[in-house]
Design a protein around this motif. Structure first.
Motif, PDB file in Angstrom:
ATOM      1  N   LEU A   9      -0.398   2.570  -0.794  1.00  0.00           N
ATOM      2  CA  LEU A   9      -1.111   1.335  -0.176  1.00  0.00           C
ATOM      3  C   LEU A   9      -2.365   1.304   0.355  1.00  0.00           C
ATOM      4  O   LEU A   9      -3.196   0.338   0.162  1.00  0.00           O
ATOM      5  N   LEU A  10      -2.229   2.439   0.725  1.00  0.00           N
ATOM      6  CA  LEU A  10      -4.099   2.672   1.704  1.00  0.00           C
ATOM      7  C   LEU A  10      -5.383   2.606   0.725  1.00  0.00           C
ATOM      8  O   LEU A  10      -6.016   1.800   1.080  1.00  0.00           O
ATOM      9  N   ALA A  11      -4.987   3.323  -0.602  1.00  0.00           N
ATOM     10  CA  ALA A  11      -5.532   3.225  -1.494  1.00  0.00           C
ATOM     11  C   ALA A  11      -5.807   2.254  -2.124  1.00  0.00           C
ATOM     12  O   ALA A  11      -7.054   1.982  -2.626  1.00  0.00           O
ATOM     13  N   GLY A  12      -5.330   1.471  -2.340  1.00  0.00           N
ATOM     14  CA  GLY A  12      -5.561  -0.148  -2.951  1.00  0.00           C
ATOM     15  C   GLY A  12      -5.989  -0.610  -2.120  1.00  0.00           C
ATOM     16  O   GLY A  12      -6.799  -1.264  -2.962  1.00  0.00           O
ATOM     17  N   PHE A  13      -5.720  -1.232  -0.828  1.00  0.00           N
ATOM     18  CA  PHE A  13      -6.450  -1.915   0.318  1.00  0.00           C
ATOM     19  C   PHE A  13      -8.903  -1.027   0.300  1.00  0.00           C
ATOM     20  O   PHE A  13      -7.962  -1.946   0.002  1.00  0.00           O
ATOM     21  N   ALA A  14      -8.166   0.323   0.022  1.00  0.00           N
ATOM     22  CA  ALA A  14      -9.672   0.539  -0.018  1.00  0.00           C
ATOM     23  C   ALA A  14     -10.011   0.315  -1.078  1.00  0.00           C
ATOM     24  O   ALA A  14     -11.499  -0.350  -1.486  1.00  0.00           O
ATOM     25  N   VAL A  15      -9.411   0.500  -2.494  1.00  0.00           N
ATOM     26  CA  VAL A  15      -9.613  -0.103  -3.807  1.00  0.00           C
ATOM     27  C   VAL A  15     -10.544  -1.542  -3.713  1.00  0.00           C
ATOM     28  O   VAL A  15     -11.284  -2.121  -3.980  1.00  0.00           O
ATOM     29  N   SER A  16      -9.297  -2.451  -3.628  1.00  0.00           N
ATOM     30  CA  SER A  16      -9.711  -4.037  -3.186  1.00  0.00           C
ATOM     31  C   SER A  16     -10.864  -4.595  -2.406  1.00  0.00           C
ATOM     32  O   SER A  16     -11.524  -5.578  -2.373  1.00  0.00           O
ATOM     33  N   ARG A  17     -11.422  -3.544  -0.862  1.00  0.00           N
ATOM     34  CA  ARG A  17     -13.124  -3.880  -0.108  1.00  0.00           C
ATOM     35  C   ARG A  17     -12.485  -5.280  -0.099  1.00  0.00           C
ATOM     36  O   ARG A  17     -13.484  -5.440   0.462  1.00  0.00           O
ATOM     37  N   GLY A  18     -11.853  -5.161   0.673  1.00  0.00           N
ATOM     38  CA  GLY A  18     -11.732  -7.235   1.157  1.00  0.00           C
ATOM     39  C   GLY A  18     -11.404  -7.914   0.845  1.00  0.00           C
ATOM     40  O   GLY A  18     -11.302  -9.007   0.872  1.00  0.00           O
ATOM     41  N   ARG A  19     -11.516  -8.168  -0.283  1.00  0.00           N
ATOM     42  CA  ARG A  19     -11.124  -9.327  -1.306  1.00  0.00           C
ATOM     43  C   ARG A  19     -10.298  -9.389  -1.446  1.00  0.00           C
ATOM     44  O   ARG A  19      -8.902  -9.198  -0.729  1.00  0.00           O
ATOM     45  N   GLY A  20      -9.909 -10.483  -1.871  1.00  0.00           N
ATOM     46  CA  GLY A  20      -8.468 -12.008  -1.863  1.00  0.00           C
ATOM     47  C   GLY A  20      -6.999 -10.823  -2.677  1.00  0.00           C
ATOM     48  O   GLY A  20      -6.596 -10.976  -2.237  1.00  0.00           O
ATOM     49  N   ASP A  21      -6.852  -9.727  -3.861  1.00  0.00           N
ATOM     50  CA  ASP A  21      -6.677  -9.938  -4.308  1.00  0.00           C
ATOM     51  C   ASP A  21      -6.230  -8.341  -4.277  1.00  0.00           C
ATOM     52  O   ASP A  21      -7.471  -8.329  -3.953  1.00  0.00           O
ATOM     53  N   PHE A  22      -5.447  -7.960  -4.484  1.00  0.00           N
ATOM     54  CA  PHE A  22      -4.825  -6.870  -4.070  1.00  0.00           C
ATOM     55  C   PHE A  22      -4.835  -6.338  -5.815  1.00  0.00           C
ATOM     56  O   PHE A  22      -3.756  -6.174  -6.573  1.00  0.00           O
ATOM     57  N   ASN A  23      -5.452  -4.710  -5.748  1.00  0.00           N
ATOM     58  CA  ASN A  23      -5.179  -4.358  -6.824  1.00  0.00           C
ATOM     59  C   ASN A  23      -5.079  -2.211  -6.445  1.00  0.00           C
ATOM     60  O   ASN A  23      -5.138  -2.140  -5.930  1.00  0.00           O
ATOM     61  N   ARG A  24      -4.212  -2.063  -7.037  1.00  0.00           N
ATOM     62  CA  ARG A  24      -3.447  -0.619  -7.705  1.00  0.00           C
ATOM     63  C   ARG A  24      -4.606  -0.016  -7.690  1.00  0.00           C
ATOM     64  O   ARG A  24      -5.550   0.352  -8.967  1.00  0.00           O
ATOM     65  N   ALA A  25      -4.606   1.343  -6.617  1.00  0.00           N
ATOM     66  CA  ALA A  25      -4.942   2.186  -7.209  1.00  0.00           C
ATOM     67  C   ALA A  25      -5.418   3.428  -7.735  1.00  0.00           C
ATOM     68  O   ALA A  25      -3.679   3.523  -8.659  1.00  0.00           O
ATOM     69  N   GLY A  26      -5.566   4.074  -8.268  1.00  0.00           N
ATOM     70  CA  GLY A  26      -5.138   5.647  -9.383  1.00  0.00           C
ATOM     71  C   GLY A  26      -4.487   6.678  -8.603  1.00  0.00           C
ATOM     72  O   GLY A  26      -3.892   6.130  -7.752  1.00  0.00           O
ATOM     73  N   CYS A  27      -4.012   7.332  -9.357  1.00  0.00           N
ATOM     74  CA  CYS A  27      -3.579   8.604  -8.779  1.00  0.00           C
ATOM     75  C   CYS A  27      -3.878   9.460  -8.023  1.00  0.00           C
ATOM     76  O   CYS A  27      -3.079   9.469  -6.693  1.00  0.00           O
ATOM     77  N   LEU A  28      -5.422   9.763  -8.348  1.00  0.00           N
ATOM     78  CA  LEU A  28      -6.147  10.485  -7.373  1.00  0.00           C
ATOM     79  C   LEU A  28      -6.223   9.557  -6.476  1.00  0.00           C
ATOM     80  O   LEU A  28      -5.859  10.803  -4.855  1.00  0.00           O
ATOM     81  N   ALA A  29      -6.783   8.613  -5.949  1.00  0.00           N
ATOM     82  CA  ALA A  29      -7.170   8.043  -5.113  1.00  0.00           C
ATOM     83  C   ALA A  29      -5.829   7.709  -4.210  1.00  0.00           C
ATOM     84  O   ALA A  29      -5.958   7.731  -3.067  1.00  0.00           O
ATOM     85  N   SER A  30      -4.771   7.436  -4.890  1.00  0.00           N
ATOM     86  CA  SER A  30      -3.530   7.375  -4.034  1.00  0.00           C
ATOM     87  C   SER A  30      -3.003   8.339  -3.313  1.00  0.00           C
ATOM     88  O   SER A  30      -3.143   9.132  -2.202  1.00  0.00           O
ATOM     89  N   VAL A  31      -3.668   9.866  -4.134  1.00  0.00           N
ATOM     90  CA  VAL A  31      -3.535  11.582  -3.446  1.00  0.00           C
ATOM     91  C   VAL A  31      -3.940  11.584  -2.120  1.00  0.00           C
ATOM     92  O   VAL A  31      -4.179  12.316  -0.678  1.00  0.00           O
ATOM     93  N   ILE A  32      -5.624  10.620  -2.508  1.00  0.00           N
ATOM     94  CA  ILE A  32      -6.492  10.633  -1.032  1.00  0.00           C
ATOM     95  C   ILE A  32      -6.461   9.851  -0.097  1.00  0.00           C
ATOM     96  O   ILE A  32      -6.310  10.787   0.849  1.00  0.00           O
ATOM     97  N   GLY A  33      -5.605   8.904  -0.309  1.00  0.00           N
ATOM     98  CA  GLY A  33      -5.129   7.875   0.087  1.00  0.00           C
ATOM     99  C   GLY A  33      -3.771   9.045   1.551  1.00  0.00           C
ATOM    100  O   GLY A  33      -3.615   9.130   2.591  1.00  0.00           O
ATOM    101  N   ALA A  34      -2.954   9.300   0.900  1.00  0.00           N
ATOM    102  CA  ALA A  34      -2.605  10.022   1.622  1.00  0.00           C
ATOM    103  C   ALA A  34      -2.426  11.480   2.157  1.00  0.00           C
ATOM    104  O   ALA A  34      -2.357  11.600   2.925  1.00  0.00           O
TER     105      ALA A  34
END
Length: 81
Positions: free
Chosen positions: A42-67
């Protein structure tokens, strides 16, 4: 129902990878590891969305970095030893 099961499985995998790559011991159980992985995604998804209205899923590497970031924040706040 399938989405919940896939979130649990991917949360477990991502949380386990984050615990593996984080320097030092991370003592937590299976449930906490699953929640860590889901939170990292979720943290990586919010970072990837960068404040836009739509929420994008992040990739596996970004999710691990978010964790890993969540582990670091928890340590800085004194949560989890």
């Amino acid at each position: 129902m399938i989405n919940i099961i896939s979130a649990i499985i991917s949360g477990l995998i991502i949380g386990a990878l984050a615990r593996f790559f984080y320097p030092g011991a991370v003592d937590m159980g299976w449930i906490a590891t699953i929640l860590l992985g889901i939170g990292g995604s979720l943290l990586a998804g919010f970072a990837v969305s960068r404040g836009r209205g739509d929420f994008n899923r992040a990739g596996c590497l970004a999710s691990v970095i978010g964790a890993i970031v969540l582990i670091l924040v928890g340590r800085l706040l004194g949560i989890g030893g």
